[in-house]
Every structure is written in C-alpha cells, then in structure tokens.
Design an enzyme around this catalytic site. Structure first.
Site, PDB file in Angstrom:
ATOM      1  N   GLU A   1       5.775  -9.562  15.859  1.00 57.30           N
ATOM      2  CA  GLU A   1       5.233 -10.051  17.129  1.00 57.30           C
ATOM      3  C   GLU A   1       5.445 -11.569  17.243  1.00 57.30           C
ATOM      4  OE1 GLU A   1       1.208  -8.897  17.587  1.00 57.30           O
ATOM      5  OE2 GLU A   1       1.041  -9.806  19.579  1.00 57.30           O
TER       6      GLU A   1
ATOM      7  N   ARG B   1       0.820  -1.221   0.000  1.00 55.22           N
ATOM      8  CA  ARG B   1       0.000   0.000   0.000  1.00 55.22           C
ATOM      9  C   ARG B   1       0.848   1.262   0.000  1.00 55.22           C
ATOM     10  NH1 ARG B   1      -2.480  -3.750   2.899  1.00 55.22           N
ATOM     11  NH2 ARG B   1      -1.583  -3.000   4.838  1.00 55.22           N
TER      12      ARG B   1
HETATM   13  P1  AMP Z   1       4.443  -1.877  11.591  1.00 52.83           P
HETATM   14  O1  AMP Z   1       5.674  -2.508  11.006  1.00 52.83           O
HETATM   15  O2  AMP Z   1       3.985  -2.540  12.839  1.00 52.83           O
HETATM   16  O3  AMP Z   1       4.590  -0.374  11.728  1.00 52.83           O
HETATM   17  O4  AMP Z   1       3.249  -2.147  10.569  1.00 52.83           O
HETATM   18  C1  AMP Z   1       3.074  -1.340   9.461  1.00 52.83           C
HETATM   19  C2  AMP Z   1       2.689  -2.122   8.242  1.00 52.83           C
HETATM   20  O5  AMP Z   1       1.614  -3.015   8.511  1.00 52.83           O
HETATM   21  C3  AMP Z   1       2.223  -1.209   7.148  1.00 52.83           C
HETATM   22  O6  AMP Z   1       2.722  -1.662   5.896  1.00 52.83           O
HETATM   23  C4  AMP Z   1       0.715  -1.262   7.222  1.00 52.83           C
HETATM   24  O7  AMP Z   1       0.146  -1.212   5.940  1.00 52.83           O
HETATM   25  C5  AMP Z   1       0.408  -2.574   7.916  1.00 52.83           C
HETATM   26  N1  AMP Z   1      -0.567  -2.425   9.013  1.00 52.83           N
HETATM   27  C6  AMP Z   1      -0.330  -2.650  10.337  1.00 52.83           C
HETATM   28  N2  AMP Z   1      -1.429  -2.456  11.076  1.00 52.83           N
HETATM   29  C7  AMP Z   1      -2.409  -2.094  10.219  1.00 52.83           C
HETATM   30  C8  AMP Z   1      -3.791  -1.716  10.385  1.00 52.83           C
HETATM   31  N3  AMP Z   1      -4.406  -1.696  11.577  1.00 52.83           N
HETATM   32  N4  AMP Z   1      -4.484  -1.374   9.264  1.00 52.83           N
HETATM   33  C9  AMP Z   1      -3.887  -1.387   8.050  1.00 52.83           C
HETATM   34  N5  AMP Z   1      -2.604  -1.733   7.840  1.00 52.83           N
HETATM   35  C10 AMP Z   1      -1.859  -2.075   8.903  1.00 52.83           C
END
Ligand code: AMP
Length: 178
Positions: free
Chosen positions: A101, A64
């Site tokens: 996680e 995305r």
């Molecule tokens: P992080 O590495 O934990 O910051 O997760 C970010 C990535 O996971 C991004 O590429 C987001 O598109 C996806 N992501 C994580 N949580 C969500 C959520 N609640 N809604 C949509 N995309 C998410």
C-alpha cells in the site's frame, strides 16, 4: 469433527485492534499454538484440504507461514522451503520485489530450494490482499516450479486476495473466512 474444530479454531483466534497500525484488526494465531490438541486438529484439516493433489514441496512464507507450513510438509512427507524477507537467507538467493500500500517489499528464496517441474503448495497463516502469496508464487516459478495450490488458515475475503492468486492456481484453500 470438522465443524467442531473450525468452531474451536474461530473462537480461539484473537482479534487485536489497531495492530500494527490504526485501523487494522490483527488476527493473532498464537492462542491456537498454545493449544496443542487444537493445533493438531487444525493440521489435519489443512492436510485434508490438499488430499489427492500433487505436492512435491511446501513453500512457507515468513514468519507465521513457517508454523503450520513446516508441520504440513512433515505430514505430507515433502520438503519445506522457507521464503524470507530480503537479507535473511544465508546462501545464494532469488528475489522478488512487490508493491505494498505504501512502498514495496522484497522476499527471497534459496536458488537451489526447488527443482524444475516440482509442484508446490504455498502456505501462509493469512490471505489479505494476496501480494505476499503472489510474490511466493513468482519466486517458485523463477525456480521452474508449478503452483499446485495455496493454503491459508484465514482468508480476509473482503480484501479479495483470491483475485490476485487466480492466475497461479484455482485451488486456494482456507479454513475460515471473514
Ligand atoms: P497480503 O500480502 O496483503 O495478502 O498480506 C498477507 C500477509 O500479511 C501475511 O503474511 C499475513 O500474516 C499478514 N497480514 C496481513 N493482514 C493481517 C491481519 N489482519 N492479521 C494478521 N496478519 C495479517
């Protein structure tokens, strides 16, 4: 203009409960993409946030992060560099493994995507824990680039992703926070 766009943006994001697994509220941006005028206005805000910064390339995170990342690179008239999950990019790659996680993930960038000394803007749709954006920063640094800033549509502030990204850049932008 800015607050009305942000209100429309916030109202248009669709919350999908328990996707991809129980307990997650997925922030679905596809309704934004369906609205071409809103998407154009959102792009303008993303561009304004980084106004005046030195940006030689936009690094977008699969998948995305490709949507507005590519548009942003066009608007800034700089290259767009995709970061993909392991095994998807066809040419020689650099890779970076990071912890999730449960288990780990690995992302890749083409070895010749960035040149030493370039300043990059890292873009994704959403900042959660910050692990994915930090991996993108690490890959960019492996190529010899500097991190100019991070750009997200949405910051899930309660997950404190900004804390993880602070060591790369103090410029961490998002349009809306939850
Ligand atoms: P992080 O590495 O934990 O910051 O997760 C970010 C990535 O996971 C991004 O590429 C987001 O598109 C996806 N992501 C994580 N949580 C969500 C959520 N609640 N809604 C949509 N995309 C998410």
């Amino acid at each position: 203009m800015e607050s009305s766009v942000l209100n429309r943006f916030k109202q248009t994001i669709r919350d999908v409960k328990d996707f991809p697994k129980e307990g997650i509220i997925f922030k679905d941006i596809t309704p934004i993409l369906s609205d071409s005028i809103l998407s154009r206005d959102v792009l303008e805000l993303l561009k304004n946030q980084v106004n005046g910064l030195k940006i030689d390339a936009v690094v977008g995170i699969e998948s995305r992060g490709f949507l507005f990342g590519m548009l942003l690179s066009q608007a800034l008239e700089v290259p767009f560099i995709p970061i993909r999950k392991k095994g998807k990019l066809p040419y020689k790659t650099l890779s970076y493994r990071y912890d999730l996680e449960y288990g780990s993930a690995e992302v890749e960038m083409h070895v010749d995507a960035l040149q030493k000394g370039m300043s990059v803007l890292i873009h994704d749709d959403l900042l959660a824990t910050g692990g994915t954006a930090a991996a993108a920063a690490e890959l960019s640094i492996q190529c010899g680039a500097n991190i100019s800033a991070f750009s997200f549509l949405i910051d899930l502030e309660f997950l404190q992703g900004k804390k993880m990204l602070g060591k790369y850049s103090d410029k961490i932008f998002s349009l809306v926070t939850y």
